[in-house]
Design a protein around this motif. Structure first.
Motif, PDB file in Angstrom:
ATOM      1  N   TYR A 178      -7.281   0.771  -1.359  1.00 52.76           N
ATOM      2  CA  TYR A 178      -7.789   0.741   0.025  1.00 52.76           C
ATOM      3  C   TYR A 178      -9.026  -0.147   0.121  1.00 52.76           C
ATOM      4  N   GLN A 205      -2.434  14.867  -4.294  1.00 51.05           N
ATOM      5  CA  GLN A 205      -2.862  14.063  -3.137  1.00 51.05           C
ATOM      6  C   GLN A 205      -4.332  13.685  -3.252  1.00 51.05           C
ATOM      7  N   ARG A 262      -4.616  16.620   2.740  1.00 52.53           N
ATOM      8  CA  ARG A 262      -4.539  16.401   1.282  1.00 52.53           C
ATOM      9  C   ARG A 262      -4.679  17.764   0.607  1.00 52.53           C
ATOM     10  N   LEU A 268       0.825  -1.216   0.000  1.00 53.60           N
ATOM     11  CA  LEU A 268       0.000   0.000   0.000  1.00 53.60           C
ATOM     12  C   LEU A 268       0.861   1.269   0.000  1.00 53.60           C
ATOM     13  N   LEU A 269       1.855   1.298   0.855  1.00 52.66           N
ATOM     14  CA  LEU A 269       2.668   2.518   0.955  1.00 52.66           C
ATOM     15  C   LEU A 269       3.548   2.704  -0.278  1.00 52.66           C
ATOM     16  N   LYS A 326      -9.505  -3.520   2.216  1.00 53.92           N
ATOM     17  CA  LYS A 326     -10.426  -3.475   3.353  1.00 53.92           C
ATOM     18  C   LYS A 326     -11.515  -4.537   3.265  1.00 53.92           C
ATOM     19  N   ARG A 337      -4.806  11.101  -6.099  1.00 54.45           N
ATOM     20  CA  ARG A 337      -4.281   9.819  -5.606  1.00 54.45           C
ATOM     21  C   ARG A 337      -5.271   9.176  -4.645  1.00 54.45           C
ATOM     22  N   GLN A 338      -5.890   9.974  -3.789  1.00 59.01           N
ATOM     23  CA  GLN A 338      -6.865   9.449  -2.827  1.00 59.01           C
ATOM     24  C   GLN A 338      -8.006   8.747  -3.556  1.00 59.01           C
ATOM     25  N   HIS A 348       1.272   4.123  -2.822  1.00 59.69           N
ATOM     26  CA  HIS A 348       0.990   5.505  -2.445  1.00 59.69           C
ATOM     27  C   HIS A 348       2.173   6.403  -2.839  1.00 59.69           C
TER      28      HIS A 348
END
Lengths: 281, 353
Positions: free
Chosen positions: B306, B294, B289, B222-223, B310, B297-298, B226
């Motif tokens: 995500y 940002q 953000r 994930l990171l 999840k 990307r979100q 990101h």
């Protein structure tokens, strides 16, 4: 079906001005309807949404403690539309309260452990809730040593001064109160920022010692290396995050830090957990 | 599962009969696009379209919805006490929803119908609704549903799936709710022509040529994703207009606002968008953000990473292609998905030296 958007009606029972610049007030609320207080059973570290009809809602950490009955308390900094309006409200006014929301400090994990609390400024609210909870005669034996480093800009900016004085006198909690600076010749506590006072006063970290850290970003930034040097592992450093929130129960989507939502999966995370998120807070 | 055949001549009669016990919603033409609306008495859904401009998510999640009401008049005993707004949750049916949008409802349900907490406004509307889907035989070049766990004859989220067959409709009754609607509509002529349905499905799926690959998303860190180097390029042309989020059938983010008129007020839920800076700005002015990169990307990380991590039910996208068609600067989720799915953190580090 329960409606999580619907606040409990509450009445402002008391208002205490906490800070010398009047930017901080503690509001004591009582529930209008019988039974609502029981439904509002909470754990230290959770938050609520203070809900003012016509103005909006604001998420605030619960400052009262689960061991205090008959009311809930929130200490509120005057900052935006809702909090400014709240600061102008008076005893007897009716408003709403939602919650309790979020997780809490991990009380099951903290049982039998030594606790170091590091707080700065007006982020001391849920820490106050925690201290009162741990010092309750029914609970004190469940925890090891308790150390508290708490700092504010000046003596007049410290929250809950009467209680701080009482806790200073006790022998089952080690208080390390500090201010950034003061010209009060009678000031008998520490002078200095929170990180260096933590370095001087806090106990060593270890398997059985957890640090709970709550304060402004600048304090957290400089406290983290101090705790690391003292031997606190990242999964033993517990923090409470803040983000812009609306619903407070994980649906409106804005407080996400990666796949975690600050409102529902938090606000309490270990530093180890936070390191695994994109840190968008 | 029952298959019924409905002569097109009887379509109007059936829906008119159903309207006795249901509020009917369906696509209606407005200017040069279609949108879902409540149908007037005798009005028929206009099925002569590929899909609506906005998704039908607003049927359960209106763009602006009053939730609570209150009086600020201090002469009243109940002043400043919030109450639920009364709503009409009588049975309703949406006729002509596409399978992609029906599947999207199931993805949104994960948010509004969580195991521990429910959004009563969304859930009561959902439970009151019967979903009559119209299979999709004429996809657009921007449709890529078959590679998102969906498809032009996908049944998830539907109570009835209807396909067009010359002078008739062939309807597959999928649930009890669907059967109740079929009974109310007088759809009783059973058919054993399952083969036609299967053939229609196969032909429709073959017409969808645009595809994405998502197989690596779950396993990519994930990171690392990101921090991937392509986000500035992806976001370069974005003007943060929010069209993608408003047109998306799976975007559910909302704002809560109070609105006062004289002495009475309402608290309402309004669509919000991760494209807008105010979505996340703190009262202090700090914004986690703060830049458009940002925020862009979100949106893509939420949909393609995500959400995947999840819920473990795939991506938060049904391939309807609305955001692709309507983005004013031609940002294409298929291209972003390709970048994300083919991203190899080791290569990225190597290329950065």
């Amino acid at each position: 079906m329960e409606n999580p958007y619907l606040p409990y009606p509450v009445r402002i029972d008391d208002i205490t001005v906490e800070a010398e610049d009047k930017s901080l007030k503690t509001f004591k609320f009582v529930f209008l309807n019988k039974g609502d207080e029981e439904k509002y059973a909470y754990r230290a570290g959770q938050f609520g949404e203070l809900s003012i009809p016509g103005k909006g809602e604001i998420p605030i950490g619960i400052a009262s403690s689960p061991v205090e009955k008959g009311f809930v308390k929130f200490t509120v900094n005057r900052a935006g539309v809702v909090t400014t309006h709240l600061h102008n409200m008076k005893v007897g006014d009716i408003m709403g309260l939602r919650g309790p929301l979020g997780n809490s400090y991990p009380w099951d994990l903290l049982k039998e452990k030594n606790i170091l609390i590091v707080g700065g400024g007006f982020a001391f609210t849920t820490l106050r809730s925690s201290i009162v909870y741990m010092l309750d005669p029914a609970n004190r034996s469940k925890f090891g040593n308790i150390d508290v480093v708490y700092g504010a800009r000046s003596p007049g900016m410290l929250l809950y001064k009467d209680e701080l004085v009482q806790w200073e006198k006790r022998d089952d909690i080690n208080m390390h109160i500090t201010v950034d600076a003061t010209d009060d010749p009678d000031w008998k506590y520490n002078v200095g920022f929170v990180p260096p006072i933590t370095e001087q006063k806090a106990p060593q970290g270890g398997d059985d010692t957890y640090a709970i850290v709550c304060g402004p970003p600048i304090m957290i930034k400089f406290t983290q290396p101090v705790l690391e040097n003292l031997g606190y592992e990242h999964d033993h450093i517990i923090m409470s995050l803040e983000n812009r929130m609306k619903c407070g129960f994980g649906m409106c989507g804005r407080c996400g830090i990666g796949k975690e939502l600050v409102c529902k999966d938090g606000p309490v995370f270990t530093l180890d957990q936070i390191n695994k998120t994109p840190r968008e807070y | 599962m029952t298959l019924v055949t409905i002569d097109k001549k009887d379509w109007l009669k059936g829906l008119t009969a159903a309207a006795e016990s249901y509020r009917l919603f369906g696509p209606v033409k407005e200017k040069d696009w279609h949108q879902f609306e409540e149908l007037d008495k005798g009005e028929m859904p206009d099925l002569n379209m590929v899909n609506t401009r906005l998704s039908p998510k607003a049927l359960l999640f209106p763009q602006s919805e009053d939730m609570l009401e209150y009086s600020l008049d201090e002469t009243r005993d109940d002043h400043h006490i919030m109450k639920e707004v009364r709503k009409d949750y009588s049975p309703r049916a949406v006729v002509g929803i596409r399978p992609c949008d029906a599947k999207a409802t199931q993805l949104i349900k994960l948010n509004f119908d969580a195991p521990d907490i429910k959004d009563p406004y969304w859930l009561k509307a959902y439970e009151a609704t019967t979903f009559i889907g119209m299979a999709c035989d004429t996809p657009l070049s921007t449709c890529f549903c078959t590679s998102t766990g969906c498809g032009p004859y996908h049944e998830e989220g539907l109570d009835v799936l209807v396909m067009e067959q010359n002078d008739a409709y062939l309807a597959k009754i999928l649930t009890d709710k669907g059967q109740v609607f079929a009974d109310a509509s007088g759809w009783a002529t059973t058919s054993d022509d399952a083969a036609t349905f299967e053939a229609g499905k196969k032909a429709a799926e073959d017409r969808i040529v645009s595809k994405i690959e998502t197989d690596n998303l779950a396993d990519t860190d994930l990171l690392e994703l990101h921090g991937a180097p392509f986000w500035d390029d992806v976001a370069f042309a974005c003007i943060n207009c929010g069209t993608c989020t408003f047109s998306c059938p799976t975007c559910w983010c909302f704002d809560i606002q109070d609105e006062v008129n004289g002495k009475s007020g309402v608290r309402m839920k309004n669509w919000d968008s991760c494209m807008f800076p105010i979505f996340t700005v703190h009262t202090t002015g700090h914004n986690p953000r703060d830049t458009k990169t940002q925020r862009v990307r979100q949106r893509f990380m939420h949909k393609l990473k995500y959400f995947v991590d999840k819920y473990h039910t795939g991506i938060m996208c049904v391939g309807c292609g609305r955001c692709v068609r309507q983005c004013p600067v031609n940002i294409d989720i298929r291209r972003v998905c390709e970048l994300m799915n083919s991203f190899n953190p080791t290569d990225a580090c190597a290329s950065q030296g």
